[in-house]
Scaffold this motif. Structure first.
Motif, PDB file in Angstrom:
ATOM      1  N   MET A 127     -18.979 -71.598 -25.989  1.00 49.12           N
ATOM      2  CA  MET A 127     -20.396 -71.547 -25.724  1.00 49.12           C
ATOM      3  C   MET A 127     -21.101 -72.525 -26.661  1.00 49.12           C
ATOM      4  O   MET A 127     -20.828 -72.561 -27.843  1.00 49.12           O
ATOM      5  CB  MET A 127     -20.893 -70.120 -25.940  1.00 49.12           C
ATOM      6  CG  MET A 127     -22.370 -69.970 -25.638  1.00 49.12           C
ATOM      7  SD  MET A 127     -22.934 -68.266 -25.581  1.00 49.12           S
ATOM      8  CE  MET A 127     -22.133 -67.718 -24.100  1.00 49.12           C
ATOM      9  N   VAL A 129     -32.391 -70.116 -19.384  1.00 50.49           N
ATOM     10  CA  VAL A 129     -31.030 -70.515 -19.029  1.00 50.49           C
ATOM     11  C   VAL A 129     -30.962 -70.758 -17.531  1.00 50.49           C
ATOM     12  O   VAL A 129     -31.793 -70.263 -16.774  1.00 50.49           O
ATOM     13  CB  VAL A 129     -29.977 -69.449 -19.419  1.00 50.49           C
ATOM     14  CG1 VAL A 129     -29.950 -69.221 -20.904  1.00 50.49           C
ATOM     15  CG2 VAL A 129     -30.228 -68.147 -18.690  1.00 50.49           C
ATOM     16  N   LEU A 156     -20.344 -70.357 -12.892  1.00 54.63           N
ATOM     17  CA  LEU A 156     -20.446 -70.099 -14.331  1.00 54.63           C
ATOM     18  C   LEU A 156     -21.722 -69.330 -14.662  1.00 54.63           C
ATOM     19  O   LEU A 156     -21.716 -68.424 -15.505  1.00 54.63           O
ATOM     20  CB  LEU A 156     -20.411 -71.405 -15.111  1.00 54.63           C
ATOM     21  CG  LEU A 156     -19.082 -72.139 -15.147  1.00 54.63           C
ATOM     22  CD1 LEU A 156     -19.257 -73.534 -15.750  1.00 54.63           C
ATOM     23  CD2 LEU A 156     -18.060 -71.339 -15.935  1.00 54.63           C
ATOM     24  N   CYS A 157     -22.800 -69.666 -13.997  1.00 59.60           N
ATOM     25  CA  CYS A 157     -24.063 -68.977 -14.235  1.00 59.60           C
ATOM     26  C   CYS A 157     -23.975 -67.512 -13.806  1.00 59.60           C
ATOM     27  O   CYS A 157     -24.445 -66.621 -14.515  1.00 59.60           O
ATOM     28  CB  CYS A 157     -25.194 -69.683 -13.496  1.00 59.60           C
ATOM     29  SG  CYS A 157     -26.820 -68.988 -13.840  1.00 59.60           S
ATOM     30  N   ASP A 198     -21.291 -65.660 -13.692  1.00 61.57           N
ATOM     31  CA  ASP A 198     -20.468 -64.983 -14.704  1.00 61.57           C
ATOM     32  C   ASP A 198     -21.286 -64.683 -15.956  1.00 61.57           C
ATOM     33  O   ASP A 198     -21.194 -63.595 -16.532  1.00 61.57           O
ATOM     34  CB  ASP A 198     -19.248 -65.830 -15.075  1.00 61.57           C
ATOM     35  CG  ASP A 198     -18.240 -65.930 -13.947  1.00 61.57           C
ATOM     36  OD1 ASP A 198     -18.297 -65.116 -12.998  1.00 61.57           O
ATOM     37  OD2 ASP A 198     -17.402 -66.854 -14.008  1.00 61.57           O
ATOM     38  N   PHE A 199     -22.092 -65.636 -16.390  1.00 62.08           N
ATOM     39  CA  PHE A 199     -22.933 -65.465 -17.566  1.00 62.08           C
ATOM     40  C   PHE A 199     -23.926 -64.324 -17.354  1.00 62.08           C
ATOM     41  O   PHE A 199     -24.071 -63.440 -18.212  1.00 62.08           O
ATOM     42  CB  PHE A 199     -23.667 -66.779 -17.852  1.00 62.08           C
ATOM     43  CG  PHE A 199     -24.671 -66.690 -18.961  1.00 62.08           C
ATOM     44  CD1 PHE A 199     -24.256 -66.688 -20.286  1.00 62.08           C
ATOM     45  CD2 PHE A 199     -26.024 -66.619 -18.683  1.00 62.08           C
ATOM     46  CE1 PHE A 199     -25.181 -66.605 -21.321  1.00 62.08           C
ATOM     47  CE2 PHE A 199     -26.954 -66.544 -19.709  1.00 62.08           C
ATOM     48  CZ  PHE A 199     -26.531 -66.534 -21.027  1.00 62.08           C
ATOM     49  N   GLY A 204     -22.308 -60.969 -17.431  1.00 60.44           N
ATOM     50  CA  GLY A 204     -22.031 -60.564 -18.807  1.00 60.44           C
ATOM     51  C   GLY A 204     -23.257 -59.999 -19.497  1.00 60.44           C
ATOM     52  O   GLY A 204     -23.183 -58.998 -20.219  1.00 60.44           O
ATOM     53  N   ILE A 205     -24.410 -60.627 -19.265  1.00 62.79           N
ATOM     54  CA  ILE A 205     -25.652 -60.116 -19.842  1.00 62.79           C
ATOM     55  C   ILE A 205     -25.965 -58.731 -19.286  1.00 62.79           C
ATOM     56  O   ILE A 205     -26.318 -57.809 -20.026  1.00 62.79           O
ATOM     57  CB  ILE A 205     -26.821 -61.087 -19.569  1.00 62.79           C
ATOM     58  CG1 ILE A 205     -26.642 -62.360 -20.385  1.00 62.79           C
ATOM     59  CG2 ILE A 205     -28.165 -60.431 -19.888  1.00 62.79           C
ATOM     60  CD1 ILE A 205     -27.655 -63.435 -20.069  1.00 62.79           C
TER      61      ILE A 205
END
Length: 69
Positions: free
Chosen positions: A1, A29, A51-52, A54-55, A58-59
């Motif tokens: 990251m 973001v 990827l976004c 997945d991010f 996670g949040i």
């Protein structure tokens, strides 16, 4: 990251308003590269969208765990 970076950019969002007026800490973001954004023929690679997602998942997971505690 990547490391956090706080600097000036040539585009805007409501993040500053949320922070200054509402007292809500904000982080901006999103998927893609600023090299392709906010200009004619802008685009986001599908891999960047993945990827976004997945991010963001996670949040959501992190905040859900904290809310349940």
């Amino acid at each position: 990251m990547p490391e956090a970076w706080g600097g000036k950019v040539s585009y805007g969002s409501e993040g500053g308003v949320f922070e200054q007026v509402g007292g809500i800490p904000s982080v901006i973001v999103g998927p893609g590269s600023i090299e392709q954004a906010h200009k004619p023929n802008e685009f986001v690679d599908l891999a960047q969208l993945d990827l976004c997602v997945d991010f963001l998942r996670g949040i959501i997971a992190e905040l859900s765990q904290k809310a349940a505690a």
